[in-house]
Design a protein around this motif. Structure first.
Motif, mmCIF file in Angstrom:
data_model
loop_
_atom_site.group_PDB
_atom_site.id
_atom_site.type_symbol
_atom_site.label_atom_id
_atom_site.label_comp_id
_atom_site.label_asym_id
_atom_site.label_seq_id
_atom_site.Cartn_x
_atom_site.Cartn_y
_atom_site.Cartn_z
ATOM 1 N N TYR A 88 -0.464 0.023 49.711
ATOM 2 C CA TYR A 88 0.383 1.040 49.103
ATOM 3 C C TYR A 88 -0.177 1.466 47.756
ATOM 4 C CZ TYR A 88 2.261 -2.790 46.251
ATOM 5 O OH TYR A 88 2.386 -3.859 45.397
ATOM 6 N N GLU A 89 0.335 2.598 47.299
ATOM 7 C CA GLU A 89 0.155 3.017 45.924
ATOM 8 C C GLU A 89 1.552 3.106 45.339
ATOM 9 O OE1 GLU A 89 -1.810 6.374 42.988
ATOM 10 O OE2 GLU A 89 -1.719 6.809 45.135
ATOM 11 N N LEU A 90 1.720 2.501 44.177
ATOM 12 C CA LEU A 90 2.993 2.542 43.469
ATOM 13 C C LEU A 90 2.833 3.433 42.248
ATOM 14 C CD1 LEU A 90 5.859 1.693 42.615
ATOM 15 C CD2 LEU A 90 4.861 -0.394 41.661
ATOM 16 N N LYS A 91 3.679 4.440 42.183
ATOM 17 C CA LYS A 91 3.742 5.305 41.006
ATOM 18 C C LYS A 91 5.127 5.118 40.390
ATOM 19 C CE LYS A 91 0.617 8.813 42.792
ATOM 20 N NZ LYS A 91 0.455 10.226 43.167
ATOM 21 N N VAL A 92 5.206 5.259 39.085
ATOM 22 C CA VAL A 92 6.494 5.131 38.408
ATOM 23 C C VAL A 92 6.786 6.400 37.613
ATOM 24 C CG1 VAL A 92 6.358 2.617 38.252
ATOM 25 C CG2 VAL A 92 5.531 4.010 36.356
ATOM 26 N N SER A 93 8.065 6.650 37.430
ATOM 27 C CA SER A 93 8.503 7.746 36.573
ATOM 28 C C SER A 93 9.773 7.277 35.864
ATOM 29 C CB SER A 93 8.756 9.021 37.384
ATOM 30 O OG SER A 93 9.788 8.808 38.331
ATOM 31 N N LYS A 94 10.123 7.996 34.830
ATOM 32 C CA LYS A 94 11.273 7.592 34.019
ATOM 33 C C LYS A 94 11.999 8.849 33.560
ATOM 34 C CE LYS A 94 12.060 4.010 30.710
ATOM 35 N NZ LYS A 94 11.424 2.973 29.947
ATOM 36 N N GLU A 95 13.319 8.765 33.581
ATOM 37 C CA GLU A 95 14.106 9.888 33.083
ATOM 38 C C GLU A 95 14.505 9.608 31.640
ATOM 39 O OE1 GLU A 95 18.428 11.816 33.803
ATOM 40 O OE2 GLU A 95 17.256 11.434 35.621
ATOM 41 N N GLU A 96 14.195 10.564 30.786
ATOM 42 C CA GLU A 96 14.597 10.453 29.383
ATOM 43 C C GLU A 96 15.172 11.782 28.948
ATOM 44 O OE1 GLU A 96 12.113 8.374 26.563
ATOM 45 O OE2 GLU A 96 10.939 7.548 28.207
ATOM 46 N N ASP A 97 16.357 11.742 28.369
ATOM 47 C CA ASP A 97 17.043 12.950 27.916
ATOM 48 C C ASP A 97 17.178 13.969 29.043
ATOM 49 O OD1 ASP A 97 17.174 11.842 25.313
ATOM 50 O OD2 ASP A 97 15.175 12.637 24.848
ATOM 51 N N GLY A 98 17.439 13.486 30.260
ATOM 52 C CA GLY A 98 17.654 14.363 31.402
ATOM 53 C C GLY A 98 16.391 14.943 32.007
ATOM 54 N N ILE A 99 15.223 14.551 31.510
ATOM 55 C CA ILE A 99 13.953 15.069 32.022
ATOM 56 C C ILE A 99 13.175 13.932 32.672
ATOM 57 C CG2 ILE A 99 11.767 16.163 31.411
ATOM 58 C CD1 ILE A 99 13.282 17.399 28.987
ATOM 59 N N GLU A 100 12.792 14.133 33.939
ATOM 60 C CA GLU A 100 12.022 13.131 34.688
ATOM 61 C C GLU A 100 10.537 13.295 34.367
ATOM 62 O OE1 GLU A 100 11.775 10.027 37.680
ATOM 63 O OE2 GLU A 100 13.519 10.903 36.744
ATOM 64 N N SER A 101 9.887 12.218 33.966
ATOM 65 C CA SER A 101 8.445 12.275 33.701
ATOM 66 C C SER A 101 7.692 12.420 35.012
ATOM 67 C CB SER A 101 7.990 11.008 32.972
ATOM 68 O OG SER A 101 8.083 9.882 33.837
ATOM 69 N N ALA A 102 6.472 12.922 34.956
ATOM 70 C CA ALA A 102 5.625 13.000 36.149
ATOM 71 C C ALA A 102 5.262 11.577 36.562
ATOM 72 C CB ALA A 102 4.371 13.801 35.848
ATOM 73 N N PRO A 103 5.326 11.263 37.866
ATOM 74 C CA PRO A 103 4.963 9.914 38.310
ATOM 75 C C PRO A 103 3.497 9.606 37.995
ATOM 76 C CG PRO A 103 6.053 11.139 40.068
ATOM 77 C CD PRO A 103 5.757 12.116 38.968
ATOM 78 N N PHE A 104 3.251 8.369 37.529
ATOM 79 C CA PHE A 104 1.872 7.949 37.298
ATOM 80 C C PHE A 104 1.638 6.619 37.995
ATOM 81 C CE2 PHE A 104 4.351 6.467 33.699
ATOM 82 C CZ PHE A 104 3.917 5.161 33.493
ATOM 83 N N SER A 105 0.417 6.451 38.493
ATOM 84 C CA SER A 105 0.045 5.289 39.300
ATOM 85 C C SER A 105 -0.051 4.036 38.438
ATOM 86 C CB SER A 105 -1.292 5.559 39.984
ATOM 87 O OG SER A 105 -1.609 4.493 40.847
ATOM 88 N N VAL A 106 0.564 2.945 38.911
ATOM 89 C CA VAL A 106 0.502 1.668 38.192
ATOM 90 C C VAL A 106 -0.082 0.538 39.045
ATOM 91 C CG1 VAL A 106 2.362 2.190 36.579
ATOM 92 C CG2 VAL A 106 2.902 1.063 38.736
ATOM 93 N N GLU A 107 -0.147 0.748 40.376
ATOM 94 C CA GLU A 107 -0.695 -0.312 41.225
ATOM 95 C C GLU A 107 -1.155 0.276 42.554
ATOM 96 O OE1 GLU A 107 0.431 -4.813 42.620
ATOM 97 O OE2 GLU A 107 2.057 -3.356 42.640
ATOM 98 N N ILE A 108 -2.319 -0.178 42.995
ATOM 99 C CA ILE A 108 -2.824 0.185 44.321
ATOM 100 C C ILE A 108 -3.215 -1.106 45.023
ATOM 101 C CG2 ILE A 108 -4.670 1.332 45.608
ATOM 102 C CD1 ILE A 108 -4.745 3.456 43.404
ATOM 103 N N ARG A 109 -2.663 -1.299 46.224
ATOM 104 C CA ARG A 109 -3.044 -2.430 47.079
ATOM 105 C C ARG A 109 -3.704 -1.827 48.305
ATOM 106 N NH1 ARG A 109 -0.417 -7.374 45.432
ATOM 107 N NH2 ARG A 109 -1.814 -8.307 46.968
ATOM 108 N N ASP A 110 -5.028 -2.022 48.441
ATOM 109 C CA ASP A 110 -5.779 -1.429 49.542
ATOM 110 C C ASP A 110 -6.143 -2.480 50.583
ATOM 111 O OD1 ASP A 110 -7.869 -2.857 48.372
ATOM 112 O OD2 ASP A 110 -8.793 -1.081 47.487
#
Length: 174
Positions: free
Chosen positions: A13-35
């Motif tokens: 899998y590839e895991l991307k994370v995002s976070k909502e701050e002040d009602g705005i969702e950040s663009a997802p960015f990759s934090v882990e890849i298991r190949d």
């Protein structure tokens, strides 16, 4: 075989994370890849992963792909202020396997609880003779975006079920 309680599951899998701050969702960015060279194996129903993660994989079979979002509330939740604590720096001496570089702000310290279970804490601040540590899960506060492939699904052995983890090539006892 379909993914179900007490099956061994191997996936990439590839895991991307995002976070909502002040009602705005950040663009997802990759934090882990298991190949395929480093697949992730776990015992379904005993993984310690967020319940919703397993729920969304249930019923899938070897060769299937998956793509889903775990909102923060279904993943690791919000940060718990009670898990941010100050400890004496002397507890992290060279005698105990810690180097000065390990104690730098932003690093994660590999620790064990009183029962011998692995855990980690992020160094938030060096306060001189004390360290401010965050024991929250590193993915607390994030929405988790998973995209991957089911590599293997098999029945867990009696030994794996008794021990609560996968054995063999991709498990605890290589």
């Amino acid at each position: 075989m379909k993914i179900q309680q007490n099956s061994v599951v191997g996936l990439t899998y590839e895991l991307k994370v995002s976070k909502e701050e002040d009602g705005i969702e950040s663009a997802p960015f990759s934090v882990e890849i298991r190949d395929e060279e480093d697949p992730f194996y776990f015992l379904f129903g005993m993984s310690g992963l967020p319940e919703k993660f397993e729920e969304l994989l249930a019923g899938k079979e070897e060769g299937e792909t998956f793509s889903f979002l775990l909102p923060m509330v279904d993943a690791y939740g919000e940060a718990d202020d009670d898990l941010i604590i100050t400890l004496p720096k002397e507890q992290f001496s060279g005698d105990r396997g810690f180097s000065p570089e390990m104690l730098e702000e932003g690093n994660f310290l590999p620790l064990m609880d009183e029962n011998g279970y692995s855990m980690q804490a992020k160094v938030l601040k060096d306060l001189g003779d004390q360290l401010l540590l965050d024991f929250n899960h590193p993915l607390v506060g994030f929405d988790l975006h998973f995209e991957g492939n089911i590599l293997e699904v098999r029945e867990a052995t009696k030994e794996e079920l008794a021990h609560g983890h996968v054995h063999g090539e991709h498990g605890a006892h290589d």
